[in-house]
Design a protein around this motif. Structure first.
Motif, mmCIF file in Angstrom:
data_model
loop_
_atom_site.group_PDB
_atom_site.id
_atom_site.type_symbol
_atom_site.label_atom_id
_atom_site.label_comp_id
_atom_site.label_asym_id
_atom_site.label_seq_id
_atom_site.Cartn_x
_atom_site.Cartn_y
_atom_site.Cartn_z
ATOM 1 N N CYS A 132 -6.499 25.196 41.780
ATOM 2 C CA CYS A 132 -7.060 26.337 41.037
ATOM 3 C C CYS A 132 -8.279 25.891 40.228
ATOM 4 O O CYS A 132 -8.236 25.843 38.993
ATOM 5 C CB CYS A 132 -6.000 26.940 40.120
ATOM 6 N N VAL A 133 -9.339 25.595 40.916
ATOM 7 C CA VAL A 133 -10.527 25.038 40.256
ATOM 8 C C VAL A 133 -11.239 26.073 39.398
ATOM 9 O O VAL A 133 -12.098 25.723 38.579
ATOM 10 C CB VAL A 133 -11.513 24.456 41.290
ATOM 11 N N ASN A 134 -10.897 27.354 39.549
ATOM 12 C CA ASN A 134 -11.543 28.405 38.759
ATOM 13 C C ASN A 134 -10.772 28.760 37.496
ATOM 14 O O ASN A 134 -11.095 29.752 36.837
ATOM 15 C CB ASN A 134 -11.710 29.672 39.611
ATOM 16 N N ILE A 135 -9.774 27.957 37.149
ATOM 17 C CA ILE A 135 -8.975 28.238 35.960
ATOM 18 C C ILE A 135 -9.873 28.278 34.717
ATOM 19 O O ILE A 135 -10.712 27.400 34.513
ATOM 20 C CB ILE A 135 -7.842 27.189 35.787
ATOM 21 N N GLU A 136 -9.689 29.323 33.900
ATOM 22 C CA GLU A 136 -10.512 29.490 32.699
ATOM 23 C C GLU A 136 -9.692 29.335 31.416
ATOM 24 O O GLU A 136 -10.208 28.847 30.415
ATOM 25 C CB GLU A 136 -11.175 30.871 32.702
ATOM 26 N N THR A 137 -8.433 29.744 31.468
ATOM 27 C CA THR A 137 -7.571 29.676 30.290
ATOM 28 C C THR A 137 -6.276 28.957 30.637
ATOM 29 O O THR A 137 -5.604 29.315 31.602
ATOM 30 C CB THR A 137 -7.233 31.096 29.775
ATOM 31 N N LEU A 138 -5.953 27.934 29.854
ATOM 32 C CA LEU A 138 -4.707 27.199 30.055
ATOM 33 C C LEU A 138 -4.042 26.966 28.709
ATOM 34 O O LEU A 138 -4.640 26.409 27.790
ATOM 35 C CB LEU A 138 -4.964 25.854 30.739
ATOM 36 N N VAL A 139 -2.787 27.399 28.600
ATOM 37 C CA VAL A 139 -1.986 27.187 27.388
ATOM 38 C C VAL A 139 -0.785 26.322 27.757
ATOM 39 O O VAL A 139 0.059 26.732 28.550
ATOM 40 C CB VAL A 139 -1.506 28.519 26.795
ATOM 41 N N ILE A 140 -0.743 25.112 27.210
ATOM 42 C CA ILE A 140 0.369 24.198 27.483
ATOM 43 C C ILE A 140 0.995 23.705 26.176
ATOM 44 O O ILE A 140 1.613 22.648 26.128
ATOM 45 C CB ILE A 140 -0.077 23.000 28.343
ATOM 46 N N SER A 141 0.833 24.475 25.133
ATOM 47 C CA SER A 141 1.370 24.106 23.826
ATOM 48 C C SER A 141 2.872 23.860 23.915
ATOM 49 O O SER A 141 3.607 24.641 24.518
ATOM 50 C CB SER A 141 1.104 25.233 22.829
ATOM 51 N N GLY A 142 3.326 22.776 23.320
ATOM 52 C CA GLY A 142 4.744 22.459 23.316
ATOM 53 C C GLY A 142 5.257 21.848 24.600
ATOM 54 O O GLY A 142 6.460 21.618 24.729
ATOM 55 N N CYS A 143 4.366 21.566 25.542
ATOM 56 C CA CYS A 143 4.769 20.882 26.777
ATOM 57 C C CYS A 143 4.705 19.374 26.503
ATOM 58 O O CYS A 143 3.700 18.714 26.786
ATOM 59 C CB CYS A 143 3.864 21.280 27.941
ATOM 60 N N HIS A 144 5.769 18.836 25.970
ATOM 61 C CA HIS A 144 5.764 17.471 25.451
ATOM 62 C C HIS A 144 5.612 16.407 26.532
ATOM 63 O O HIS A 144 5.303 15.246 26.223
ATOM 64 C CB HIS A 144 7.051 17.219 24.657
ATOM 65 N N ASN A 145 5.838 16.762 27.783
ATOM 66 C CA ASN A 145 5.761 15.773 28.855
ATOM 67 C C ASN A 145 4.390 15.720 29.529
ATOM 68 O O ASN A 145 4.202 14.979 30.494
ATOM 69 C CB ASN A 145 6.841 16.071 29.911
ATOM 70 N N VAL A 146 3.450 16.489 29.036
ATOM 71 C CA VAL A 146 2.085 16.451 29.565
ATOM 72 C C VAL A 146 1.306 15.372 28.823
ATOM 73 O O VAL A 146 1.337 15.307 27.597
ATOM 74 C CB VAL A 146 1.406 17.823 29.399
ATOM 75 N N SER A 147 0.590 14.536 29.571
ATOM 76 C CA SER A 147 -0.127 13.416 28.960
ATOM 77 C C SER A 147 -1.578 13.348 29.448
ATOM 78 O O SER A 147 -2.052 14.210 30.194
ATOM 79 C CB SER A 147 0.592 12.097 29.279
ATOM 80 N N ASP A 148 -2.264 12.279 29.031
ATOM 81 C CA ASP A 148 -3.682 12.103 29.359
ATOM 82 C C ASP A 148 -3.944 12.119 30.861
ATOM 83 O O ASP A 148 -5.000 12.584 31.308
ATOM 84 C CB ASP A 148 -4.191 10.777 28.794
ATOM 85 N N GLU A 149 -3.015 11.627 31.645
ATOM 86 C CA GLU A 149 -3.211 11.532 33.090
ATOM 87 C C GLU A 149 -3.590 12.874 33.707
ATOM 88 O O GLU A 149 -4.576 12.993 34.450
ATOM 89 C CB GLU A 149 -1.940 11.004 33.755
#
Length: 414
Positions: A259-276
């Protein structure tokens, strides 16, 4: 009255046709002027009524039937209720029956927080409003799969469906949408706690054109469902995963690859998401990314913020509140990437950010309208004043207040 030269006075109603009067009405932009148009006479009132397309009103079976007669061309009806806009007894199933029979051309219906509505009313809508394209039943907590499935069966042209906090909705609804509503583009499921990865995967198979999906606070949603949506719905522009604790880097990487056209992303509280995964997102989707909200992502560091700022030139809103690994160094990228178009930056409760970092932000973000530095122990109104920092008149700086307080800008940008 109009008087031609040397002739008899002519009444304006005799001189102008209905089409000409409609042309005059079309040029009136202000609602108050359009209302005044209808006060001239019965003929003008009839024309104004027949041309009305949008109405915000109160409920009541008899009133709705009268409105249906008066406004035959209505396509959008707002009956939503809030603390600041409530009326007794509110919208009932009987009212929805009147809408279903009286407003056959209706395309947009807003029933937010109409808590008296049940499946009976939803079945009426599904039976009568075959042209319906947008339905908002967020907060209608008595509505279940039975009513919502009826809507999906009867309203196959649905493009937008919002049912935040409809806690009785399950995967059965998603299966029905997949089978019947192939044009669906926007789906709001925030707080629908019974929705699972299985349902989300089934949804994606039939609704391939979804552009906006909100599954915030859906605790049973994880990588399987999100990745499937990303792989199939490649036109996705907005994805909200607030407090979806089962979401990991795998979901974000799938999103960045498909989804290269993504404009808005909300991942607040997703503790397992990291720099990678954030690095992958910034490199693949950076040019289109406009809004990124990732507060309380405890594994996010300077690397994530830096790569986002370097690669997302169209970014207008960024929230990294409570990311306690972020330091002043994260904002050095602003100087590398040139003048930033950021308008909203929320860095509340980031203990490693100091006045030096704020200075770097101010030097580069000339379009900044809102800066949230609540609970940043090294950034206070006094310390900024002592450092000689200059905030533009158009920039609101929030130094104080509880982090639990909501902000009007959250709804505007996030």
């Amino acid at each position: 009255m109009a008087a031609p030269e040397g002739g008899q006075r002519i009444a304006i109603n005799d001189a102008l046709t209905d089409d000409e009067l409609r042309a005059v009405l079309a040029r009136l932009e202000r609602e108050v002027d359009r209302d005044a148009f209808g006060l001239v006479c019965k003929r003008w009132l009839h024309i104004q009524s027949s041309e009305r397309r949008v109405l915000r009103a109160r409920a009541g079976h008899a009133m709705l039937l009268r409105m249906a007669d008066r406004f035959p061309g209505l396509v959008e009806l707002d009956l939503s209720q809030f603390a600041s806009r409530s009326f007794f007894p509110g919208v009932t199933d009987s009212d929805l029956g009147a809408i279903a029979t009286g407003f056959r051309s209706l395309r947009v219906l807003d029933l937010r927080e109409c808590k008296g509505v049940t499946d009976v009313g939803m079945i009426s809508l599904g039976t009568g409003l075959h042209s319906l394209q947008c339905l908002n039943v967020s907060g209608c907590r008595r509505v279940t799969d039975k009513g919502l499935v009826a809507v999906s069966l009867g309203c196959s042209n649905l493009k937008s469906l919002y049912l935040a906090n409809c806690k009785l909705a399950t995967d059965k609804l998603l299966e029905a949408l997949s089978k019947n509503c192939h044009h669906l583009e926007e789906l709001g499921l925030a707080g629908c706690v019974k929705i699972t990865d299985s349902g989300l995967s089934i949804l994606a198979d039939g609704c391939k054109y979804i552009k906006s999906l909100d599954v915030s606070k859906c605790s049973k949603i994880g990588d399987i469902g999100v990745s499937r949506v990303a792989e199939v719905c490649t036109s996705l522009k907005s994805l909200k995963l607030l407090d979806c604790g089962n979401v990991t880097n795998n979901s974000i990487i799938s999103l960045s690859q498909s989804c290269v056209n993504i404009e808005t992303l909300v991942i607040s509280g997703c503790h397992n998401v990291s720099d990678e995964s954030i690095r992958s997102l910034a490199l693949d989707c950076g040019p289109n990314l406009k809004v990124l909200r990732m507060e309380w992502c405890s594994k996010i560091t300077d690397l994530s913020v830096s790569v986002v700022l370097q690669n997302s030139r169209n970014l207008v809103a960024l929230d990294i509140g409570c990311c306690d690994h972020v330091t002043d160094s994260a904002f050095q990228a602003l100087g590398i990437s040139g003048t930033s178009g950021l308008r909203v930056l929320k860095i509340s409760n980031c203990p490693r950010i100091t006045v030096s970092g704020i200075d770097t932000i101010l030097q580069s973000c000339k379009s900044l309208e809102y800066l949230d530095v609540r609970s940043c122990q090294h950034v206070t109104k006094q310390s900024c004043y002592q450092a000689g920092l200059q905030f533009s008149e158009g920039c609101k700086v929030n130094f104080n207040g509880s982090l639990s307080e909501s902000d009007s800008l959250d709804e505007t940008y996030f």
